[in-house]
Design an enzyme around this catalytic site. Sequence first.
Site, PDB file in Angstrom:
ATOM      1  N   GLU A  19       0.854  -1.164  -0.007  1.00 44.52           N
ATOM      2  CA  GLU A  19      -0.089   0.060   0.003  1.00 44.52           C
ATOM      3  C   GLU A  19       0.906   1.393   0.083  1.00 44.52           C
ATOM      4  OE1 GLU A  19      -0.030  -2.503   2.184  1.00 44.52           O
ATOM      5  OE2 GLU A  19      -2.068  -3.430   1.614  1.00 44.52           O
ATOM      6  N   ASN A  44       3.557   1.347  -1.644  1.00 41.49           N
ATOM      7  CA  ASN A  44       4.006   1.626  -2.909  1.00 41.49           C
ATOM      8  C   ASN A  44       3.024   2.247  -3.664  1.00 41.49           C
ATOM      9  OD1 ASN A  44       6.320   0.236  -1.855  1.00 41.49           O
ATOM     10  ND2 ASN A  44       5.766  -1.743  -3.071  1.00 41.49           N
ATOM     11  N   TYR A  55      12.254  -7.323   4.988  1.00 37.37           N
ATOM     12  CA  TYR A  55      12.434  -8.592   4.159  1.00 37.37           C
ATOM     13  C   TYR A  55      13.702  -8.417   3.438  1.00 37.37           C
ATOM     14  CZ  TYR A  55      10.758  -6.084  -0.159  1.00 37.37           C
ATOM     15  OH  TYR A  55      10.642  -5.274  -1.398  1.00 37.37           O
ATOM     16  N   GLY A 113       3.253  -5.093  -9.164  1.00 36.53           N
ATOM     17  CA  GLY A 113       1.790  -5.289  -9.072  1.00 36.53           C
ATOM     18  C   GLY A 113       1.026  -4.231  -8.418  1.00 36.53           C
ATOM     19  N   ASP A 114       2.056  -3.541  -7.378  1.00 31.61           N
ATOM     20  CA  ASP A 114       1.462  -2.409  -6.904  1.00 31.61           C
ATOM     21  C   ASP A 114       1.701  -1.160  -7.767  1.00 31.61           C
ATOM     22  OD1 ASP A 114       1.709  -3.857  -4.274  1.00 31.61           O
ATOM     23  OD2 ASP A 114       3.611  -3.485  -4.220  1.00 31.61           O
TER      24      ASP A 114
END
Lengths: 337, 337, 337, 337, 337, 337
Positions: A35, A37, A88, A278-279
């Site tokens: 979100e 991004n 991450y 995807g974002d």
Amino acid sequence: MKVVTFGEIMLRLSPASLERLVQAKALEVVYGGGEANVAVSLANYGHEAYFVTKLPKHEIGESALNELRRYGVNTSYIARGGERLGIYYLETGASLRPSKVIYDRSHSAISEAKPQDFDFKKIFKGASWFHWSGITPALSPQVAKILEAACIEAKAQGLKISVDLNYRKKLWSPEEAQKVMIPLMKYVDVCIGNEEDAEKVLGFKSGSNIEHGELNVEGYKNSFLAMRKQFGFKVIATTLRQSHSATHNTWSALILADDFYQSRKYEINPIVDRVGGGDSFSGGLIHGLLTTDYKNALEFAVAASALKHTISGDFNHASEEEVLALCGGDTSGRVQR
Amino acid sequence: MKVVTFGEIMLRLSPASLERLVQAKALEVVYGGGEANVAVSLANYGHEAYFVTKLPKHEIGESALNELRRYGVNTSYIARGGERLGIYYLETGASLRPSKVIYDRSHSAISEAKPQDFDFKKIFKGASWFHWSGITPALSPQVAKILEAACIEAKAQGLKISVDLNYRKKLWSPEEAQKVMIPLMKYVDVCIGNEEDAEKVLGFKSGSNIEHGELNVEGYKNSFLAMRKQFGFKVIATTLRQSHSATHNTWSALILADDFYQSRKYEINPIVDRVGGGDSFSGGLIHGLLTTDYKNALEFAVAASALKHTISGDFNHASEEEVLALCGGDTSGRVQR
Amino acid sequence: MKVVTFGEIMLRLSPASLERLVQAKALEVVYGGGEANVAVSLANYGHEAYFVTKLPKHEIGESALNELRRYGVNTSYIARGGERLGIYYLETGASLRPSKVIYDRSHSAISEAKPQDFDFKKIFKGASWFHWSGITPALSPQVAKILEAACIEAKAQGLKISVDLNYRKKLWSPEEAQKVMIPLMKYVDVCIGNEEDAEKVLGFKSGSNIEHGELNVEGYKNSFLAMRKQFGFKVIATTLRQSHSATHNTWSALILADDFYQSRKYEINPIVDRVGGGDSFSGGLIHGLLTTDYKNALEFAVAASALKHTISGDFNHASEEEVLALCGGDTSGRVQR
Amino acid sequence: MKVVTFGEIMLRLSPASLERLVQAKALEVVYGGGEANVAVSLANYGHEAYFVTKLPKHEIGESALNELRRYGVNTSYIARGGERLGIYYLETGASLRPSKVIYDRSHSAISEAKPQDFDFKKIFKGASWFHWSGITPALSPQVAKILEAACIEAKAQGLKISVDLNYRKKLWSPEEAQKVMIPLMKYVDVCIGNEEDAEKVLGFKSGSNIEHGELNVEGYKNSFLAMRKQFGFKVIATTLRQSHSATHNTWSALILADDFYQSRKYEINPIVDRVGGGDSFSGGLIHGLLTTDYKNALEFAVAASALKHTISGDFNHASEEEVLALCGGDTSGRVQR
Amino acid sequence: MKVVTFGEIMLRLSPASLERLVQAKALEVVYGGGEANVAVSLANYGHEAYFVTKLPKHEIGESALNELRRYGVNTSYIARGGERLGIYYLETGASLRPSKVIYDRSHSAISEAKPQDFDFKKIFKGASWFHWSGITPALSPQVAKILEAACIEAKAQGLKISVDLNYRKKLWSPEEAQKVMIPLMKYVDVCIGNEEDAEKVLGFKSGSNIEHGELNVEGYKNSFLAMRKQFGFKVIATTLRQSHSATHNTWSALILADDFYQSRKYEINPIVDRVGGGDSFSGGLIHGLLTTDYKNALEFAVAASALKHTISGDFNHASEEEVLALCGGDTSGRVQR
Amino acid sequence: MKVVTFGEIMLRLSPASLERLVQAKALEVVYGGGEANVAVSLANYGHEAYFVTKLPKHEIGESALNELRRYGVNTSYIARGGERLGIYYLETGASLRPSKVIYDRSHSAISEAKPQDFDFKKIFKGASWFHWSGITPALSPQVAKILEAACIEAKAQGLKISVDLNYRKKLWSPEEAQKVMIPLMKYVDVCIGNEEDAEKVLGFKSGSNIEHGELNVEGYKNSFLAMRKQFGFKVIATTLRQSHSATHNTWSALILADDFYQSRKYEINPIVDRVGGGDSFSGGLIHGLLTTDYKNALEFAVAASALKHTISGDFNHASEEEVLALCGGDTSGRVQR
């Protein structure tokens, strides 16, 4: 337009260039999350984009916030406190070697946030759109509840709501996901995700029989129609990735709105960084749906996300003008002087 | 052979690897400019190459001079003084994302140079060749005048003169360009540039109707014949770039001398740095015309400039031996031990 | 399983990214060498891998040893002393520009080692396999003698012996090579190398007439049969590299054991670092022959070495699990989360 | 509190660590300038800090703006347009070797700004303080005029005004400075600068006879009293730097408000980056005067600026809490866990 | 000698050079932790050093293990599994600005280890010494129990046991510490820590009244005598740090064994990295007590740890020979050729 | 003035910042060597400086040559050929930790050079000065012979000759040194070195009894007078280094010419890079003796070499203007704007 997104931002640590993690002596710092991004993309296109989360009070939390501010995202409603920022580790692949993600996100400040950390009545004032992904409610049952309250408030204030289904198997099982996600779908206007996601996250089965990685457009159309019927979405869209290698993908997208439409295809070779692809599609689609018709919205979204694959980091540092130039058909890559 | 080039060298600042400018925390330093790049190529092939310009007296000017010296260019006739070194910011593209150049070159020392800064009588003594590009007279009316005086002196001393037409829309309009450039063509022996350049810089129209990016060889031939007729050039040459993406180009070249000739084609994928690609062609062509016949000269020039695309920075760090190996047909890229 | 390899490890110095050596201001440090690289591969697959060599006592020798230890190689039998660590400078190529190696390996500690530096009786205790390459006996006549003694001891203790023929023209002539290598072949069970290598190193001529770079599988089979007949190898294997450019290769392999077998082919594009590609094949093949049948061994070896091309440095930092995933057919490069 | 500062921000380019400019292959990117630096300090202490300037529309201008945003400065009133961002090259000294600054700031967007670029009526709404330095009116006569209009508006809206006299000999002569600066002093409440600055910028002569670098406190007091008499400042303050070497300074400050007061002294060794030291003093002083008495304000300001010397870049990345800890006397540098 | 240490190793992330965390774009990777650091020191001095912990199975856990192996630590008894590797962020201070540590170590694999992860009977076979610090039992009640069992086994096998008291307020309160630590003291032969530590961790009060930071040697002696009486330690030692700034410390040490002894003092200026300074003292002391008398042991330990302050990272990369040269009195820093 | 120096230039490899060699993952590239360093100093002061050596034909040899060219040294008489470029690894110390040099210089191209590689008749044409150090004849007996021939030619052409005695124990023993060096002293006008050097290299014993590191000026004077008497030097000079730590030295110098003179002293803290400190003194002294009187020459030389300690790399990147500013007494390190 004022747009609000809600979710987690993490510290991403990755070795320089194409080193493996076991070779690294330094790790590059990027901050990103679904979100967040999307919020950066929207800020780049000139919207008043708010990202809502909870960040620890120390310098690492501050740095995540600073990075959002730097790229024009409004951070006024970010709560501060909690234990840690999720992390991450990303190892970027090449050719036959896939990229690899190691998550260390448990116990993050946002996953332990409380309802009183956010005043959504105030946050949504004057806003047009609320976006979240399937990752947000997966963070913890607590966050799932906060999210549901936010959806109710958003609807009450008349915002459009979009969701990116985004199933993450490290966070929850399909059963857990469905229990939480299905009841949330009634608030959703725009659903981003394909049959596969829908199957895991929503328990959806179209029977249209699409093989993984295959571009059966008719099958997708039927599947989208069935999803619309079952969940009442006004718009359904998905990206289609053909993954020839970690470096070379073909990229396009589909939408069901007034009608069904398939975008043009882009050859992306080499991919610089596909995380956030995807974002950037979601960000582009929201911008498109806020400003133009559904076909142009899809073309904008797919061009935006094709460009993202050539940009390092989670954020899509591309302007509306650059996206439109690519939409307009110039894929020659000639030097802009 | 002694060869002299005259023009501007700039400080080039670019983010590491494939970052965008808005992400950069450090900028890599390269020095480059059309005629400087040609001089470096010629020094690499063993010529006594002089680059003539004006550089400010401070450490940034010194560094530009040092970089030329480092790669064997004779800098004895570089004037020192003036305000600043011109700068260009370069963001290197990838795949669908084009490279981007931001110029900050106004008010540079060379653009404000005066005739007395250069003693071309002395500079050209013993020289065989004088090269400049359409960028030099575009720097300022003053420099255009210095250039014309240099051309007259070069002719008087019997040098061959080559020009790379190189239209830069940020520096002047076609009208301004033509007013300055057309009268200079009478000094030129070797003209590098295609119909498009010729149209903007020389107001030339062949009527041969070549579509941009198309490889209509017959059309080019006719166009070259018309240019030769109108301007009296002894040799006309141009590169042909097919730009599939920012990373992948097909590269070849054409020449009209005794006769018309088309070079072999090279697939360049990936491109490491295409800035200076045209200059490395000019450098290779001058070397070829000084040492062999026009067909071999063209093959040498196109192989040299194909190699340049695989080398970072503006300069073509390739030896004559390496260029000849590529001309000779070895494109396999096998490790040289 | 305990596996022993014997040879030279060098300090490899290379410019960052794709710079040429004449541009470098810093050089990246990697340690590598044929047999060391094989030992690292085997340690990665879970074997007790020993690398035997001689290293100078100073910090540079220590660093080479540390790097082996770091990746799980047992360094207990490395002798310490002598003058220097051999060096090779590596410039990584791209597209049409080949990679370039400059050796500075003369007078290294291992090349001046003495028999008493190594106690192979002790070293081979409990071991299953001994591997070396044609580079080891080329280092010096002294080392060739040490190697022969090692082979005799290995056979006495019942180890399998493999050799990678690996001809290096900078170290010796074909005549010198054959004089040393042919008598050593009687100890060899597994020979890695093709007709070309065999011709230079073993003076072998099959008459099967394979053109360089051509994939004449029938020709290879005949050639392998002839090699087996002449030298008595139980297994013969080779890789097949089709070099489209410095960046793009097609990669496969052949084996003659119970029968003749050709592996699947991999497109590698882009290549990140092809140095050590052959060694990673040897490492994979030894692992395969120790744990499975010859066909699966070959598929494991070729997948392992295809992966190596995407990993920087000489060592193949890939786990058995990763190699098996590629063998299993997943070449899509999709992100592993 | 809302505080507004107005001036120039530049791109600062400096070699890594302690390299000289002629050795640099990359330049680190920092953005800074007197009033921008003050705004960042104030944002760090929790104020609503606005920086007003004009920046070019391209990515370099965007990056300067982003860096301000990143550290919490409100950039809503920054005008966009103009030719270029000013640059300064900084070579950081060590021990006996002084730091060196090369300016390349002419023709910057802000120096060519026009009155209509800024709506100070709106900008000052609700603000408490307006800060600028002697550099701002030195940029161009145009900017001097804009500044005067801003001062008039600020006074009309009841803001306190502070100035840092900051004489820059590369921008103007003492005569030019005095012609512009003296008429502006009537708007100033808080003047930061010593007798030397006052002499050059304001033509002030106290006759108190302070030798450069000497710590004649009585002399400073008399000089401040005379300045107050002549210009009507409510507060006068200055830092005192004893420069033992480029690496080691003694740092303290003086203030004349209700009474005259001298701060404690700090030994700074090593200095990490002394650029922006004076600006961090101004930032600390404004914060102090807005929140506490003049003595504590001075102690806060001098501690803040002592800390700045240990932080790289122009900005003072120190929190109020960190400054207060140093004010409180802990100079031991013990690890904070 | 075989020496075993048991505790936690963390991933340390720190900005390059002297940047603050909020400025960092990359973080340097170091692995370190009290007992791991001691093990590396002992490996450097030629001992067979084992570090025992639990590490997650992924690449980050692998990298921590690799770094230990690289520097000669035996990692055979490290358990694999669990959620995550603990992290600490380190910002290195300078002059008046202290270094800052942010811990993110909760939920680490070792803190959640179980008794069955370690077979101390096997681990201690043939060992002479067991070392741990007050951090280990603070990780979790579980780990405290494992530690107690290890102490019992170590005593049973006749090992010497040393402890570094090392109070960490972020891990437990004095009350919690004392409840766990006091019962463990009966196993300890060598106690490293001063009155302050002893007060917090052991509830010890000598009444000798030493002011913090003061060098009251007589007071320390009395305090040590009282500690010996109360807890039965055979040897008590502590370092004495006078912290003039983050960059400049005076460093010495005290020991009570056969008698009380004070070491020579070292001026350390500049400090390169003081993290791990105490651990390098413990490592040096254990080595000294294993090989020489208590006075020489203390001098070795204090010289070793003085050297550590000049070495980046947690580990003390100094050989016995280098430590002895410093002990021997050569503090001139003259180049060793 | 034309000045010629003759000797070896090496590739210097050192870890970034203050890392130890065993920690390094990359090595910074510097080129340097006694006489090359002197040539660069002289080029910086405006002389026509030639460095004569032999370098291998590959890219590493080319890079050494390029670096000399870059900084204005004339490289026309550098012979090309031979095996390798000598290397030295440098680990920079700090505080109590000394810097460390590991040589890998055997078998270098210059050490195996032949008389026919250099035409000193041509090289010395028009030159005023010839400089070499005690390292040059130590490289090999061959080089010692070439050097002697060069000295004879230099004297024949009327050049002044200076020598820096510079004893290197890794290259030869005192006995070997004296056998070669004493006969060369008859050609020397200016001798740089102290009693210690003179004892090892020339077998000289003054009996003046100077303790190492002590500043017994009277003793030095007597010793210099005795050296002058024995060897006939016109000028004798030496630097005096008091080494407080690897970071902090006191630096001054002595000369015997018309009379005996001691320079001012400089505190250097911190030292950035002390390698090349002696060479920068020689460079400054030659410049001084060519342009001013012996006292000013000494002051210039000692200031130049004090500055060198603050500059990274072997070369002294300081201009005459900068050296004169320091000579003139400004050691405050204030920023130069």
